[in-house]
Design an enzyme around this catalytic site. Structure first.
Site: not given
Lengths: 378, 398
Positions: B129, B244, B385
């Site tokens: 990020s 996974e 979201e």
């Protein structure tokens, strides 16, 4: 741990799903709804020919000895097509009571005739002024008659397939406690008024006035009716959970297709994130409900306590999913979802009825909470 | 269909259970029960115990230290770990860079990093990020310019969990800003002791400073630390998502939390801390949570079964992260509610974890901080979201 169907179950699933796809489109359903019985007699015969009416009955009674999973497979397909024919009423409800409590003479001829499609049966249990869901608080009375036999007086409502039924299983309060009786629909004193269920399912209000029965028409042991009904409703709840999954899956597919094709503001409305997320929420509810319907189907063979808990949990979870999916399928369609000419509204109504039957989500959550929770002693 | 585990699976479960009983240090168990914050030393200690048994990275390929477990065994292992109150290993080591190295690393990179990663001799942090690239991760700008044998990094990362502990970072950097934003992203491994790296902690609402900003000022990274091809980093990063499926809903953790809630319900009722109305309402809410947990568990098991016996179950798998995190959060909310005003005072560091075995003394003080910190689970790794956007696109094809 394996969630796959075995070969026989896959064959059954193919058979019933192909039948619903080929023979029971929405037009057919509307036509069946308009029949005098509120369902199609010829479809009923076809279901009998497919052997589906034999499914829940034991092999020694002439049935196929199917279990919860087989019923789940059939009911899910019934949900997809919104079948109106009285499989639940005859094979699971009245047939279930017969199967669980009936003596050999009571069972033998009746089950044979049910399987052939010749004998429609219905369970008359709900009462007009009674609690929403009870096994024991009945106002219909069964009084022993001097010299043997019984006299039945009372009123029943929302009897599924009650007007088409050749014979009724009637719950009534006897001196020994709640009991079940086999009552021929043509018996003097039986008045049947056909009613139309909001879900398209044919119902009846039935009055019993001084109905006289001989001893052989007491189903099982007098006073043990509530125990029988408890188990019958567990089977019925597992069945309608699967039916609800079939309906939810169908209305979700229809809704997704609508979102792809309906254009507003120059684009398919499915391109709007608010609607996409709603559709995803619907998918999530469907998958959770599907898991619980499987649990219910696999729980029917368990001991009484875990069986009751699992099925209550399933009915509660499926009920809340059904409400969400039904409401949102209508919402995402807009006005067309509110019309009788469009299948989604019919699915919404049937989902609403399923929640109301045999204890709604609220009822079953309370039952679970009072029993110490779903995982008590597990 | 059969809900029961096989005899082999049950034997495996007993083996895992026995191992955890014998080896999990009590002080770690107590911290976990109290929901106290775990330090680096705690996590390293447990990871090394697991690694000595060969179970630190069971889902890696066998050649690199993994176990050839079935999907069902992996599920059982994760559930037993959670039920025994065992800490989870560092996800950055175990679930992220490890599998990436196994799949895309060069032989040299594997030899250099994999064993050390499994044992947490190297503590990894994740540099994905940036201030301008969160949900829209591909919009990242931190630049890497090739100069001979090195990339020169300039820019910033943010929300870097436990960067303060990290020996190395795996990062996505931009090597080309001319094409589509998903192109020109490169996956690099950076030694955190390289000159030019500055770490600034960001205190979070749970009272912990595990989040950081990391600044890069002419940081020189050898080109041999590039994973795969330059400019293909986005493809490798995408591989981290959804490969996974056996533990994604974290059922074991939720089961363990539910046990704690049931325990609190009993002890608080017995002590007169809940009146009868509260008891009835709590019983109802716990029943609802249990139903939700059972539904989610079965959905997870359907996915495990599909992975073990064939079948897709993709639409079932797609809901696990969203519904799993929602359920975890719901339970932390309930615990915080039960704590009430007595839970307002913050924990007194390590004192909080000294407690009885039944009702940990720390639970009251840790209830709200834990509730606060668990809000992260619906945000990190692709917010719920974003997950719904992905489901709408890939499953519903909207």
């Amino acid at each position: 741990m394996d969630f796959n169907l075995n070969d026989e179950q896959r064959l059954l699933s193919d058979t019933i799903n192909r039948f619903v796809t080929d023979r029971y489109d929405f037009e057919h359903r509307l036509a069946a709804m308009a029949q005098p019985d509120g369902f199609s007699r010829s479809t009923w015969e076809e279901l009998a020919e497919l052997g589906l009416l034999a499914l829940p009955f034991a092999e020694e009674d002439g049935g196929f000895g199917g279990g919860g999973l087989e019923t789940m497979i059939v009911m899910e397909a019934c949900g997809k097509g919104l079948l109106l024919e009285p499989f639940l009423a005859t094979a699971i409800l009245a047939g279930g009571a017969l199967r669980l409590a009936g003596s050999d003479p009571q069972k033998s001829q009746r089950i044979e005739e049910i399987i052939s499609g010749a004998h429609i049966m219905a369970l008359a249990h709900h009462e007009p002024d009674g609690p929403r869901h009870t096994l024991t608080r009945l106002t219909t009375q069964a009084l022993p008659v001097e010299g043997g036999g019984w006299r039945i007086d009372g009123r029943k409502t929302a009897v599924i397939a009650g007007a088409a039924a050749d014979e009724l299983v009637v719950s009534a309060l006897a001196p020994q406690g709640p009991s079940l009786f086999l009552v021929d629909a043509a018996n003097p004193g039986v008045t049947v008024v056909r009613r139309h269920g909001y879900d398209g399912v044919a119902l009846a209000d039935i009055a019993f006035d001084d109905v006289r029965l001989d001893e052989a028409h007491c189903l099982g042991v007098a006073g043990e009716g509530a125990q029988t009904l408890r188990t019958v409703f567990e089977h019925a709840n597992a069945a309608v959970c699967a039916e609800a999954v079939g309906i939810m899956s169908d209305i979700l597919d229809t809704t997704i297709e609508f979102l792809r094709t309906r254009t507003q503001f120059g684009v398919p409305i499915g391109s709007f994130q608010a609607l996409q997320h709603r559709a995803v929420d619907m998918l999530m509810e469907l998958e959770m409900a599907r898991s619980m319907a499987m649990l219910a189907a696999m729980s029917l063979e368990l001991d009484a306590e875990p069986r009751a808990r699992n099925i209550a949990a399933a009915k509660a979870r499926v009920g809340s999913a059904a409400r969400m999916l039904g409401q949102q399928a209508v919402q995402l369609h807009g006005a067309i979802g509110l019309t009788m000419e469009y299948k989604v509204g019919h699915g919404f109504k049937r989902l609403t009825a399923i929640d109301a039957l045999f204890g709604d989500a609220d009822h079953h959550l309370d039952a679970l909470a009072q029993a110490g929770g779903l995982l008590a002693n597990a | 269909m059969d809900l029961n585990f096989t005899e082999d699976d049950l034997r495996f479960r007993d083996e895992v259970r026995g191992f955890l009983q014998d080896t999990l240090p009590d002080h770690l168990r107590q911290k976990m029960i109290a929901r106290a914050h775990l330090g680096k030393a705690d996590i390293v200690e447990w990871q090394r115990i697991l690694n000595a048994r060969g179970w630190a990275v069971p889902h890696w390929p066998v050649d690199y230290g993994g176990q050839s477990w079935t999907p069902t065994q992996r599920y059982i292992f994760q559930e037993e770990m959670a039920l025994a109150h065992a800490p989870e290993g560092s996800p950055f080591n175990v679930n992220m860079i490890g599998p990436i190295l196994c799949r895309f690393g060069t032989e040299d990179q594997k030899a250099r990093f994999l064993a050390a990663t499994a044992n947490i001799d190297i503590w990894w942090c994740q540099g994905f990020s940036e201030p301008g690239a969160g949900s829209d991760l591909a919009g990242l700008k931190c630049s890497a310019v090739r100069e001979g044998d090195v990339y020169v990094i300039n820019g910033q990362k943010i929300w870097t969990t436990q960067a303060q502990h990290a020996d190395w970072m795996f990062a996505l950097v931009r090597t080309d800003a001319t094409g589509r934003k998903q192109q020109g992203i490169t996956f690099l491994l950076l030694d955190m002791t390289t000159p030019g790296i500055t770490i600034r902690p960001i205190p979070s609402i749970d009272g912990v400073s595990d989040l950081n900003e990391v600044f890069f000022d002419d940081v020189r990274v050898p080109v041999e630390n590039c994973i795969g091809e330059e400019g293909k980093g986005w493809d490798y990063a995408k591989h981290l998502l959804g490969n996974e499926r056996s533990g994604i809903a974290r059922i074991g953790l939720s089961k363990e939390r539910l046990k704690q809630l049931r325990h609190l319900e009993r002890t608080m009722a017995a002590d007169g801390r809940l009146d009868s109305g509260e008891q009835a309402r709590l019983a109802r809410r716990l029943a609802e949570v249990e139903v939700e947990l059972r539904a989610l568990e079965l959905t997870q098991l359907r996915v495990v079964s599909a992975d073990a016996h064939g079948g897709g179950a993709n639409s079932a798998a797609s809901i696990l992260k969203v519904r799993g995190t929602e359920l975890q959060q719901r339970m932390t909310e309930l615990v915080a509610e039960l704590a009430g005003p007595a839970g307002l005072a913050l924990p007194v560091h390590d004192d909080a974890i000294e407690g009885g075995h039944e009702e940990p003394a720390g639970w009251l003080a840790n209830a709200a901080p834990y509730y606060f910190t668990m809000r992260k689970v619906s945000i990190f790794g692709g917010s719920n979201e974003i997950q719904k956007n992905i489901i709408a696109k890939t499953i519903l094809r909207l």
